[in-house]
Design a protein around this motif. Structure first.
Motif, PDB file in Angstrom:
ATOM      1  N   ILE A 197       1.195  -1.356   0.331  1.00  0.00           N
ATOM      2  CA  ILE A 197      -0.298  -0.121   0.148  1.00  0.00           C
ATOM      3  C   ILE A 197       0.806   1.380   0.264  1.00  0.00           C
ATOM      4  O   ILE A 197       0.783   2.326  -0.625  1.00  0.00           O
ATOM      5  N   ALA A 198       1.997   1.264   0.974  1.00  0.00           N
ATOM      6  CA  ALA A 198       2.672   2.570   0.728  1.00  0.00           C
ATOM      7  C   ALA A 198       3.810   2.620  -0.205  1.00  0.00           C
ATOM      8  O   ALA A 198       3.836   3.774  -0.851  1.00  0.00           O
ATOM      9  N   ALA A 199       4.123   1.650  -0.849  1.00  0.00           N
ATOM     10  CA  ALA A 199       4.608   1.167  -1.534  1.00  0.00           C
ATOM     11  C   ALA A 199       3.688   1.867  -3.124  1.00  0.00           C
ATOM     12  O   ALA A 199       4.446   2.923  -4.268  1.00  0.00           O
ATOM     13  N   GLY A 200       2.176   1.975  -3.041  1.00  0.00           N
ATOM     14  CA  GLY A 200       1.690   2.066  -4.279  1.00  0.00           C
ATOM     15  C   GLY A 200       1.211   3.295  -3.968  1.00  0.00           C
ATOM     16  O   GLY A 200       1.305   4.238  -5.426  1.00  0.00           O
ATOM     17  N   LEU A 201       1.587   3.997  -3.042  1.00  0.00           N
ATOM     18  CA  LEU A 201       1.467   5.226  -2.093  1.00  0.00           C
ATOM     19  C   LEU A 201       2.440   6.511  -3.766  1.00  0.00           C
ATOM     20  O   LEU A 201       1.878   7.050  -3.528  1.00  0.00           O
ATOM     21  N   LEU A 202       3.738   5.472  -3.064  1.00  0.00           N
ATOM     22  CA  LEU A 202       4.994   6.673  -3.859  1.00  0.00           C
ATOM     23  C   LEU A 202       5.324   6.205  -5.305  1.00  0.00           C
ATOM     24  O   LEU A 202       5.558   7.699  -5.634  1.00  0.00           O
ATOM     25  N   ALA A 203       4.516   5.168  -5.844  1.00  0.00           N
ATOM     26  CA  ALA A 203       4.545   5.128  -7.072  1.00  0.00           C
ATOM     27  C   ALA A 203       3.693   6.072  -7.693  1.00  0.00           C
ATOM     28  O   ALA A 203       4.721   6.687  -8.760  1.00  0.00           O
ATOM     29  N   GLY A 204       2.585   6.468  -7.180  1.00  0.00           N
ATOM     30  CA  GLY A 204       1.319   7.165  -7.878  1.00  0.00           C
ATOM     31  C   GLY A 204       2.070   8.718  -7.803  1.00  0.00           C
ATOM     32  O   GLY A 204       1.885   9.440  -8.264  1.00  0.00           O
ATOM     33  N   LEU A 205       2.622   8.759  -7.077  1.00  0.00           N
ATOM     34  CA  LEU A 205       3.725  10.282  -7.299  1.00  0.00           C
ATOM     35  C   LEU A 205       4.575  10.470  -8.045  1.00  0.00           C
ATOM     36  O   LEU A 205       4.895  11.692  -8.527  1.00  0.00           O
ATOM     37  N   TYR A 206       5.185   9.405  -8.735  1.00  0.00           N
ATOM     38  CA  TYR A 206       6.260   9.607  -9.499  1.00  0.00           C
ATOM     39  C   TYR A 206       5.987   8.930 -10.830  1.00  0.00           C
ATOM     40  O   TYR A 206       6.252   9.305 -12.247  1.00  0.00           O
ATOM     41  N   ILE A 207       4.789   7.942 -11.149  1.00  0.00           N
ATOM     42  CA  ILE A 207       4.537   7.120 -12.511  1.00  0.00           C
ATOM     43  C   ILE A 207       3.017   8.175 -12.570  1.00  0.00           C
ATOM     44  O   ILE A 207       2.149   8.262 -11.998  1.00  0.00           O
ATOM     45  N   PRO A 208       3.146   8.292 -13.812  1.00  0.00           N
ATOM     46  CA  PRO A 208       2.490   9.318 -14.309  1.00  0.00           C
ATOM     47  C   PRO A 208       0.841   8.184 -15.135  1.00  0.00           C
ATOM     48  O   PRO A 208       0.598   7.706 -16.089  1.00  0.00           O
ATOM     49  N   LYS A 212      -3.919   7.954 -10.214  1.00  0.00           N
ATOM     50  CA  LYS A 212      -2.719   7.393  -9.597  1.00  0.00           C
ATOM     51  C   LYS A 212      -2.921   6.779  -8.551  1.00  0.00           C
ATOM     52  O   LYS A 212      -2.348   5.945  -7.666  1.00  0.00           O
ATOM     53  N   GLN A 213      -3.326   7.146  -7.088  1.00  0.00           N
ATOM     54  CA  GLN A 213      -4.002   6.699  -5.901  1.00  0.00           C
ATOM     55  C   GLN A 213      -4.664   5.630  -5.953  1.00  0.00           C
ATOM     56  O   GLN A 213      -4.337   4.989  -4.959  1.00  0.00           O
ATOM     57  N   LEU A 214      -5.447   4.983  -6.824  1.00  0.00           N
ATOM     58  CA  LEU A 214      -5.975   3.902  -7.317  1.00  0.00           C
ATOM     59  C   LEU A 214      -5.252   3.190  -7.677  1.00  0.00           C
ATOM     60  O   LEU A 214      -4.562   1.973  -7.640  1.00  0.00           O
ATOM     61  N   THR A 215      -4.754   3.648  -8.833  1.00  0.00           N
ATOM     62  CA  THR A 215      -4.669   2.984 -10.162  1.00  0.00           C
ATOM     63  C   THR A 215      -2.541   2.169  -9.701  1.00  0.00           C
ATOM     64  O   THR A 215      -2.264   1.076  -9.521  1.00  0.00           O
ATOM     65  N   ALA A 216      -2.144   3.330  -9.005  1.00  0.00           N
ATOM     66  CA  ALA A 216      -0.564   2.739  -8.858  1.00  0.00           C
ATOM     67  C   ALA A 216      -0.740   1.604  -7.824  1.00  0.00           C
ATOM     68  O   ALA A 216       0.306   0.071  -7.931  1.00  0.00           O
ATOM     69  N   PRO A 217      -1.312   1.386  -6.922  1.00  0.00           N
ATOM     70  CA  PRO A 217      -1.583   0.662  -5.627  1.00  0.00           C
ATOM     71  C   PRO A 217      -1.778  -0.351  -6.763  1.00  0.00           C
ATOM     72  O   PRO A 217      -1.323  -2.254  -5.995  1.00  0.00           O
ATOM     73  N   LEU A 218      -2.748  -0.611  -7.866  1.00  0.00           N
ATOM     74  CA  LEU A 218      -3.565  -2.214  -7.836  1.00  0.00           C
ATOM     75  C   LEU A 218      -2.659  -2.530  -8.862  1.00  0.00           C
ATOM     76  O   LEU A 218      -2.722  -3.595  -8.816  1.00  0.00           O
ATOM     77  N   VAL A 219      -2.142  -2.091  -9.305  1.00  0.00           N
ATOM     78  CA  VAL A 219      -0.804  -2.161 -10.961  1.00  0.00           C
ATOM     79  C   VAL A 219      -0.281  -2.699  -9.309  1.00  0.00           C
ATOM     80  O   VAL A 219       0.579  -3.828 -10.137  1.00  0.00           O
ATOM     81  N   LEU A 220       0.658  -2.432  -8.372  1.00  0.00           N
ATOM     82  CA  LEU A 220       1.756  -3.334  -8.458  1.00  0.00           C
ATOM     83  C   LEU A 220       1.429  -4.474  -7.537  1.00  0.00           C
ATOM     84  O   LEU A 220       1.709  -5.285  -7.186  1.00  0.00           O
ATOM     85  N   ALA A 221       0.060  -4.244  -6.435  1.00  0.00           N
ATOM     86  CA  ALA A 221      -0.026  -5.591  -5.968  1.00  0.00           C
ATOM     87  C   ALA A 221      -0.678  -6.360  -6.331  1.00  0.00           C
ATOM     88  O   ALA A 221      -0.534  -7.639  -6.313  1.00  0.00           O
ATOM     89  N   ALA A 222      -0.678  -6.748  -8.472  1.00  0.00           N
ATOM     90  CA  ALA A 222      -1.500  -7.021  -9.203  1.00  0.00           C
ATOM     91  C   ALA A 222      -0.079  -7.742  -9.397  1.00  0.00           C
ATOM     92  O   ALA A 222       0.285  -9.278  -9.965  1.00  0.00           O
ATOM     93  N   ILE A 223       1.373  -7.223  -9.643  1.00  0.00           N
ATOM     94  CA  ILE A 223       2.457  -7.966  -9.937  1.00  0.00           C
ATOM     95  C   ILE A 223       2.818  -8.686  -9.285  1.00  0.00           C
ATOM     96  O   ILE A 223       3.615  -9.744  -9.101  1.00  0.00           O
ATOM     97  N   VAL A 224       2.491  -8.155  -7.334  1.00  0.00           N
ATOM     98  CA  VAL A 224       3.321  -8.626  -6.806  1.00  0.00           C
ATOM     99  C   VAL A 224       2.507 -10.379  -6.740  1.00  0.00           C
ATOM    100  O   VAL A 224       2.942 -11.629  -6.225  1.00  0.00           O
TER     101      VAL A 224
END
Length: 350
Positions: A197-208, A212-224
């Motif tokens: 969750i924390a990494a997803g929030l952090l990634a959302g700050l830098y990945i366009p 992104k507040q939803l999709t960055a954690p979603l994508v990271l969770a899917a990858i993991v």
């Protein structure tokens, strides 16, 4: 009254509303209960709130990330086992999404007389959080957009399970006690999930990414999840808390709406959702005859409701929650892609 105290009181009241909704057997009680109560306070008792009060953005952000991880954790290798029937269903969804979106956009734009941006994001046939996040970025009227997206969700997740409950003779979905959360999750099992969750929030700050507040954690969770690196375990209480906070935050955005606007929004939503459900029934009927898959499971798969509740209804009917989840994840993905591309085009025109 300090804003922090106001926020705490709203969340406590939202929690009471959530428990009341659960006791009444409402679908998605932990989201709908707080949203309704917070919306009523904002529209009926606005003077009880401090001047210029806004629900803390950072708090909403954290729990939207929780929902993103919950959705991403359900993207398992099983979803990628494509059969001819599944390919036909995914193709049909790809046709259904733009048709349903165009229809709803016309309703809000022509009948509702909403502005172009608000009509566009209000008409999205799915992706509640994504539509709100992108609509906010593009300058939509957030009170009207939140109202219409909320009404879409509540009408589908209330009317559809209720109708199916009458059909099968027993409660279905969350009203029937179904859940997608893990049971008996120990606190010691939570650190990996919290880290994602924390990494997803952090990634959302830098990945366009869009929303992104939803999709960055979603994508990271899917990858993991797909790579098997970590088992993501989200206990029911965490999902409940996330829905309470998000519901309270969404309801607080109803500020500025009066009774006439609420009535207008309800009528528009009835026309919009009714038309989309008719489309969903038509697509489900065609696929049923073509693939032989059960009509009820296909109808649930096309209905523009929440992926969680629709999957729970599928479980209640002994239908494949994987089939339903696949279609809804694909519907949300297509919706988000369409909204993102359109957002870029709109920015160029500004």
């Amino acid at each position: 009254m300090p804003h922090a105290v106001t926020t705490a009181i709203l969340i406590v009241l939202g929690s009471v509303a959530a428990l009341g909704g659960e006791w009444l057997g409402l679908p998605l009680p932990y989201l709908i209960g707080p949203l309704v109560l917070s919306g009523l306070i904002t529209t009926i008792l606005p003077r009880r709130l401090p001047d210029a009060y806004h629900f803390p953005y950072w708090l909403r952000l954290i729990f939207i990330a929780v929902i993103g991880v919950m959705i991403g954790a359900r993207i398992t290798p099983e979803l990628f086992a494509l059969t001819p029937a599944r390919i036909a269903g995914l193709t049909a969804i790809a046709i259904f999404v733009p048709l349903a979106h165009a229809y709803s956009y016309a309703i809000f734009r022509k009948l509702g007389r909403y502005d172009h941006v608000t009509s566009f994001y209000a008409g999205a046939p799915g992706g509640l959080y994504e539509s709100l996040a992108l609509g906010e970025e593009m300058g939509a009227d957030m009170a009207r957009l939140t109202l219409q997206q909320f009404l879409r969700l509540i009408l589908v997740v209330t009317a559809l399970p209720f109708g199916i409950s009458l059909w099968v003779g027993s409660p279905v979905g969350s009203a029937g006690g179904m859940t997608m959360a893990e049971a008996n999750i120990a606190l010691t099992d939570l650190p990996p999930t919290i880290a994602v969750i924390a990494a997803g929030l952090l990634a959302g700050l830098y990945i366009p990414l869009p929303a992104k507040q939803l999709t960055a954690p979603l994508v990271l969770a899917a990858i993991v999840t797909l790579t098997g690196l970590v088992d993501l375990n989200l206990p029911q209480w965490l999902i409940n808390v996330a829905q309470i906070v998000i519901g309270t935050a969404l309801g607080s955005q109803f500020a500025g709406l009066n009774r006439r606007q609420l009535q207008k929004g309800i009528l528009l939503s009835l026309v919009s959702v009714g038309g989309m459900l008719i489309m969903a029934a038509g697509f489900a009927s065609a696929l049923h005859h073509y693939t032989g898959q059960p009509f009820d499971a296909l109808f649930i798969s096309f209905s523009p409701g929440g992926v969680t509740e629709m999957a729970l209804v599928a479980l209640s009917l002994n239908a494949s929650p994987t089939l339903v989840t696949l279609h809804h994840v694909w519907r949300i993905l297509l919706t988000v892609i369409g909204l993102s591309i359109s957002a870029r085009m709109m920015r160029r025109q500004l």
